[in-house]
Design a protein around this motif. Sequence first.
Motif, PDB file in Angstrom:
ATOM      1  N   ASP A 199       0.934  -1.287  -0.044  1.00 49.78           N
ATOM      2  CA  ASP A 199      -0.141  -0.119   0.201  1.00 49.78           C
ATOM      3  C   ASP A 199       0.764   1.129   0.100  1.00 49.78           C
ATOM      4  O   ASP A 199       1.596   1.724   0.992  1.00 49.78           O
ATOM      5  N   ALA A 200       1.005   1.932  -1.210  1.00 49.47           N
ATOM      6  CA  ALA A 200       1.951   3.058  -1.463  1.00 49.47           C
ATOM      7  C   ALA A 200       1.353   4.342  -0.383  1.00 49.47           C
ATOM      8  O   ALA A 200       2.140   4.984   0.119  1.00 49.47           O
ATOM      9  N   ARG A 201       0.222   4.262  -0.163  1.00 57.50           N
ATOM     10  CA  ARG A 201      -0.317   5.322   0.624  1.00 57.50           C
ATOM     11  C   ARG A 201       0.198   5.535   2.015  1.00 57.50           C
ATOM     12  O   ARG A 201       0.305   6.723   2.458  1.00 57.50           O
ATOM     13  N   ALA A 202       0.149   4.321   2.464  1.00 58.30           N
ATOM     14  CA  ALA A 202       0.471   3.811   4.061  1.00 58.30           C
ATOM     15  C   ALA A 202       2.014   4.494   4.194  1.00 58.30           C
ATOM     16  O   ALA A 202       2.218   5.204   5.028  1.00 58.30           O
ATOM     17  N   ALA A 203       2.791   4.190   3.071  1.00 61.43           N
ATOM     18  CA  ALA A 203       4.353   4.464   3.160  1.00 61.43           C
ATOM     19  C   ALA A 203       4.392   5.997   3.072  1.00 61.43           C
ATOM     20  O   ALA A 203       5.120   6.805   3.814  1.00 61.43           O
ATOM     21  N   LEU A 204       3.877   6.664   1.823  1.00 67.32           N
ATOM     22  CA  LEU A 204       3.573   7.920   1.958  1.00 67.32           C
ATOM     23  C   LEU A 204       3.270   8.726   3.140  1.00 67.32           C
ATOM     24  O   LEU A 204       3.641   9.965   3.252  1.00 67.32           O
TER      25      LEU A 204
END
Length: 439
Positions: free
Chosen positions: A210-215
């Motif tokens: 999940d890219a959003r979690a990292a960003l």
Amino acid sequence: MELLEYFSEQNKGKDSPLAARLRPTTLDEVVGQQHIIGKDKLLYRAIKADKLSSMIFYGPPGTGKTTIAKVIANTTGAEFTQLNATVAGKKDMEEVTAKAKEIRAMYDKKTILFIDEIHRFNKGQQDYLLPFVEDGTVILIGATTENPYFEVNRALLSRSLIYELKALSVEDIRELIRRAVYDEVKGMGSYGADIDDEAAGFLADMANGDARAALNAVELGILTTDRSDDGKIHLTLEVVQECIQKRAIKYDKTGDNHYDTISAFIKSMRGSDPDAAVYYLARMLEAGEDIKFIARRIMICASEDVGMADPQALQVAVAASLAVERVGMPEARILLSQAAVYVATAPKSNASYLAINEAMQMVENGQAYPIPRHLQNMHADSAGQEREQGYLYAHDYPGHYVNQQYLPYELNGKEFYKPTGNGYEVKIKEHMKKLKGSK
């Protein structure tokens, strides 16, 4: 445009969350999903040629469903309209379709309707869209985290191409983290931050695709971390694990610790210790191990180590594997725990595992003997006549069993499967003894 609306639009970019600001505007900026938007793929060619048909994107959160829709919005010559099914109602759809008809009549221009969370629309709402999709008034692009084959009307599915988006790889998310930290236009490069490799790797692992979690974690870290003596904001492992609320436990998903932990998990189930099995399961889940990988190992153990001592074990493991893909974390931990405990507490037998190993070894050693004639498929000889086989149909005999040669004659009397005295294999053993005693 009203003055207030104008300034709102101007400020939207800089006030938006980092994940929204980093959203690509062209296909070449998209990270991951090359199986559907690679340069040789149908969707890539359709977007470039602006020849789109209705489609549905589905996959886990943060994998780029909305991103690809936004790229289409930036590249298409069609009118682009967006609705979110969590808040949109029939009135919103009526307005969109009415405007689409008008644009089509006046300018011979198509309308692309992007519906986020399309699975939230009920059957009636989905049915309302059908005639407009069918006659080309709108080109539908739906996005959903749920399997569309369960959640979207068959009629809409039959008129749409289905694209499944995969969870982003660790390297994909690493690339997005680098952009977030160092890109001065869309990212937070102007803050003068730096992230070390250990922190970036940890974030990419913990994001679980999940890219959003990292960003979000990167943004929180940069905005809340004081500058060091060198004037930079340093995103260290300690900083990012606090931002994502995960501790960096000693677990490398590609290293020795990964193999040690999964080995301990399997051996605990095999050794009938449910407590140890659950403990090692918890360690893997906390470290962000792929739940599908864990489910596969439980299935293998259910067959290899439980086998026919409890045939139900494999069914439980398979059901859990299918369920975790649909449910996802955090609830998947419950399903995996149930399956692991079932396998751990089930009676054990590796008789079927040993049977196939011995048979495979014999075949690999060249002992592929002729199949008895009466077991062969009935076929014609050189004269065109079907030959008498002498096969005895088991259901024509008492107990639905008849004594005849099934193994090649060279292996007469050979036993590969030797049921144990555990669990259901006790009954199997008695049943087979009874059959063989009736010879």
